[in-house]
Design a protein around this motif. Structure first.
Motif, mmCIF file in Angstrom:
data_model
loop_
_atom_site.group_PDB
_atom_site.id
_atom_site.type_symbol
_atom_site.label_atom_id
_atom_site.label_comp_id
_atom_site.label_asym_id
_atom_site.label_seq_id
_atom_site.Cartn_x
_atom_site.Cartn_y
_atom_site.Cartn_z
ATOM 1 N N GLN A 121 0.822 -1.204 0.000
ATOM 2 C CA GLN A 121 0.000 0.000 0.000
ATOM 3 C C GLN A 121 0.861 1.262 0.000
ATOM 4 O O GLN A 121 0.547 2.249 -0.662
ATOM 5 C CB GLN A 121 -0.942 0.002 1.206
ATOM 6 N N LYS B 134 -4.616 2.057 -1.144
ATOM 7 C CA LYS B 134 -4.471 2.551 0.214
ATOM 8 C C LYS B 134 -5.804 2.417 0.956
ATOM 9 O O LYS B 134 -6.854 2.238 0.329
ATOM 10 C CB LYS B 134 -4.009 4.011 0.200
ATOM 11 N N PRO B 135 -5.788 2.470 2.297
ATOM 12 C CA PRO B 135 -7.046 2.402 3.051
ATOM 13 C C PRO B 135 -8.047 3.439 2.549
ATOM 14 O O PRO B 135 -7.676 4.563 2.208
ATOM 15 C CB PRO B 135 -6.598 2.697 4.494
ATOM 16 N N ASN B 136 -9.308 3.029 2.482
ATOM 17 C CA ASN B 136 -10.433 3.861 2.030
ATOM 18 C C ASN B 136 -10.434 4.117 0.517
ATOM 19 O O ASN B 136 -11.276 4.865 0.025
ATOM 20 C CB ASN B 136 -10.480 5.200 2.768
ATOM 21 N N GLU B 137 -9.517 3.490 -0.209
ATOM 22 C CA GLU B 137 -9.492 3.650 -1.656
ATOM 23 C C GLU B 137 -9.923 2.383 -2.389
ATOM 24 O O GLU B 137 -9.790 2.289 -3.611
ATOM 25 C CB GLU B 137 -8.090 4.082 -2.120
ATOM 26 N N ASN C 202 -18.921 -0.449 0.589
ATOM 27 C CA ASN C 202 -18.392 0.382 1.671
ATOM 28 C C ASN C 202 -16.869 0.364 1.654
ATOM 29 O O ASN C 202 -16.243 -0.634 1.302
ATOM 30 C CB ASN C 202 -18.913 -0.113 3.021
ATOM 31 N N LYS C 203 -16.265 1.475 2.062
ATOM 32 C CA LYS C 203 -14.815 1.614 2.026
ATOM 33 C C LYS C 203 -14.140 0.652 2.998
ATOM 34 O O LYS C 203 -14.624 0.423 4.100
ATOM 35 C CB LYS C 203 -14.412 3.049 2.357
ATOM 36 N N ILE C 204 -13.007 0.115 2.574
ATOM 37 C CA ILE C 204 -12.178 -0.738 3.421
ATOM 38 C C ILE C 204 -11.075 0.139 3.999
ATOM 39 O O ILE C 204 -10.190 0.604 3.275
ATOM 40 C CB ILE C 204 -11.583 -1.911 2.629
ATOM 41 N N ALA C 205 -11.168 0.363 5.301
ATOM 42 C CA ALA C 205 -10.237 1.278 5.956
ATOM 43 C C ALA C 205 -9.042 0.558 6.556
ATOM 44 O O ALA C 205 -8.100 1.196 7.028
ATOM 45 C CB ALA C 205 -10.961 2.072 7.045
ATOM 46 N N ALA D 77 -5.621 -1.108 7.140
ATOM 47 C CA ALA D 77 -4.296 -1.044 6.526
ATOM 48 C C ALA D 77 -3.750 -2.459 6.394
ATOM 49 O O ALA D 77 -3.623 -3.173 7.386
ATOM 50 C CB ALA D 77 -3.364 -0.180 7.373
ATOM 51 N N ASN E 10 -20.490 -3.992 6.569
ATOM 52 C CA ASN E 10 -19.293 -3.209 6.884
ATOM 53 C C ASN E 10 -18.026 -4.050 6.993
ATOM 54 O O ASN E 10 -16.945 -3.509 7.236
ATOM 55 C CB ASN E 10 -19.495 -2.426 8.187
ATOM 56 N N SER F 224 -14.749 -5.925 6.142
ATOM 57 C CA SER F 224 -13.723 -5.792 5.101
ATOM 58 C C SER F 224 -13.527 -7.105 4.343
ATOM 59 O O SER F 224 -12.838 -7.126 3.321
ATOM 60 C CB SER F 224 -12.392 -5.359 5.722
#
Length: 217
Positions: free
Chosen positions: A90, A97-100, A107-110, A112, A202, A204
């Protein structure tokens, strides 16, 4: 004798064009989506074949990749045509990267997940994931209840949607074979929880077990 006039009036032409426009507006988005999904599924089948062959070449040589994390990855990398190899995928640009990137419900994967990764010469991204258990961690190449190495694959690189189950898929690697998540024997061999847009939204991991069904589409 009055001549018969053939053709359409301007009003009739405009009404017809309006109807065609409405129909196109309704049908084109779903048609484009279906075409894109078909292309992404074809891309997944291609990458699955490439990675499977690389893994089989390593295992057939007598090496057992999951028993040694770094050596195992290096052996697999040596069988692949790459343009970039990252120790921290990442951070160094081999993975999102996280949230991308997104899970299956969108939903975004935050989280790391900065592990070793690479970019294939066709633009696909691969990330080798080191699984974490409880308070400690184990390399997926090490033996812990026969847990395998996990690989994430984005078949069209950094192009969107970057979404699990759509253009991002996952693999489990065992002693002599590689299997897509969702297949029998894999960690997430059910679509009920990890390929579901209305449940566990939610997580991941939601979308990981779509990988098997995507190969069949």
């Amino acid at each position: 004798m009055q001549k018969l006039k053939l053709g359409f009036t301007l009003a009739e032409v405009l009404i017809t064009l309006g109807i065609i426009g409405i129909i196109a507006e309704i049908t084109l988005p779903s048609l484009i989506t279906n075409v894109n999904n078909t292309a992404l599924s074809a891309g997944w089948r291609k990458e699955y074949s490439i990675l499977s062959q690389a893994y089989q070449m390593v295992s057939s040589s007598g090496s057992i990749p999951y028993q040694n994390y770094l050596t195992g990855i290096s052996d697999i990398e040596a069988q692949l045509k790459t343009t970039k190899i990252c120790v921290d995928s990442q951070t160094e640009g081999c993975w999102h990267k996280p949230n991308e990137w997104l899970n299956y419900p969108g939903n975004k994967i935050a989280v790391a997940q900065d592990y070793r990764g690479l970019v294939l010469n066709d633009g696909a991204l691969v990330m080798f994931l080191e699984l974490v258990y409880g308070v400690g961690s184990l390399s997926p190449f090490e033996s812990f209840n026969n847990m395998p190495l996990v690989m994430y694959v984005d078949v069209n690189g950094f192009k969107k949607p970057n979404q699990l189950g759509v253009d991002v898929f996952t693999l489990e690697m065992f002693g002599d074979r590689v299997l897509p998540f969702g297949a029998p024997l894999t960690g997430y061999d059910t679509d009920n929880m990890y390929c579901n847009k209305t449940f566990n939204v939610n997580s991941s991991m939601n979308g990981m077990s779509c990988s098997d069904s995507a190969l069949l589409n």
